[in-house]
Design an enzyme around this catalytic site. Sequence first.
Site, PDB file in Angstrom:
ATOM      1  N   LYS A  48      14.753  65.062   9.539  1.00 49.74           N
ATOM      2  CA  LYS A  48      14.246  65.877   8.435  1.00 49.74           C
ATOM      3  C   LYS A  48      15.261  65.950   7.297  1.00 49.74           C
ATOM      4  CE  LYS A  48      14.042  70.400   8.634  1.00 49.74           C
ATOM      5  NZ  LYS A  48      13.670  71.779   9.013  1.00 49.74           N
ATOM      6  N   ASP A  73       8.886  70.275   7.501  1.00 46.83           N
ATOM      7  CA  ASP A  73       9.425  71.534   8.006  1.00 46.83           C
ATOM      8  C   ASP A  73       8.267  72.428   8.455  1.00 46.83           C
ATOM      9  OD1 ASP A  73       8.256  72.419   5.668  1.00 46.83           O
ATOM     10  OD2 ASP A  73      10.055  73.421   4.902  1.00 46.83           O
TER      11      ASP A  73
END
Length: 214
Positions: A124, A142
Amino acid sequence: MTRQLDYHEIDEIFTRLHAAEPEPKGELDHINAYTLLVAVALSAQATDAGVNKATKKLFEIADTPQKMLALGEEGLIEHIKTIGLFRNKAKNVIRMSEILVERFGGEVPSSRAALVSLPGVGRKTANVVLNMWWKHPAQAVDTHIFRVCNRTGIAPGKDVDAVERGIEDHIPARWQGHAHHWLILHGRYICVARKPKCPACPIRDLCLYEEKTL
């Protein structure tokens, strides 16, 4: 699981999100690729506002790996101690900085594989840096993006990897560059977790979420 929206529905959603915010920006303050990488790494389980408050003075004195190493772990802790998990994050930032100097000439690498080889940098974080600094259409999923994609039907998936693939597979190419920012801002300010602000939502009529608020 919510059904997958079709091409035309998704294209219309991003047409509207673009109309509302033509040039969406990430909310983490940074000066260069290194400070962006540090800020994103520090933002895990913390708010962007909290990270920005902590890094304001930090980045004035440590905006390169070399300067961060000169500051040292204890010096770094003094700046970021208001952020959750600050001790572990400080260790990672220092070790990350050492590796950037040792293996990458003090520069932040621009491949996902090289980025995730750094301490404290997961997929991420790597995708955020690739997207925000190098304008690569990488999708960092997220909690906000995961929620929005599953509620709306933009890219439903059981886990973040499935949602990431869904975004890459289903969102038209012309929207891929800013998709991450539109989705995260939509989740942060409109499609919030507990009581989504459906009356203010520009894509309400296209969204498949059944428990819309009035």
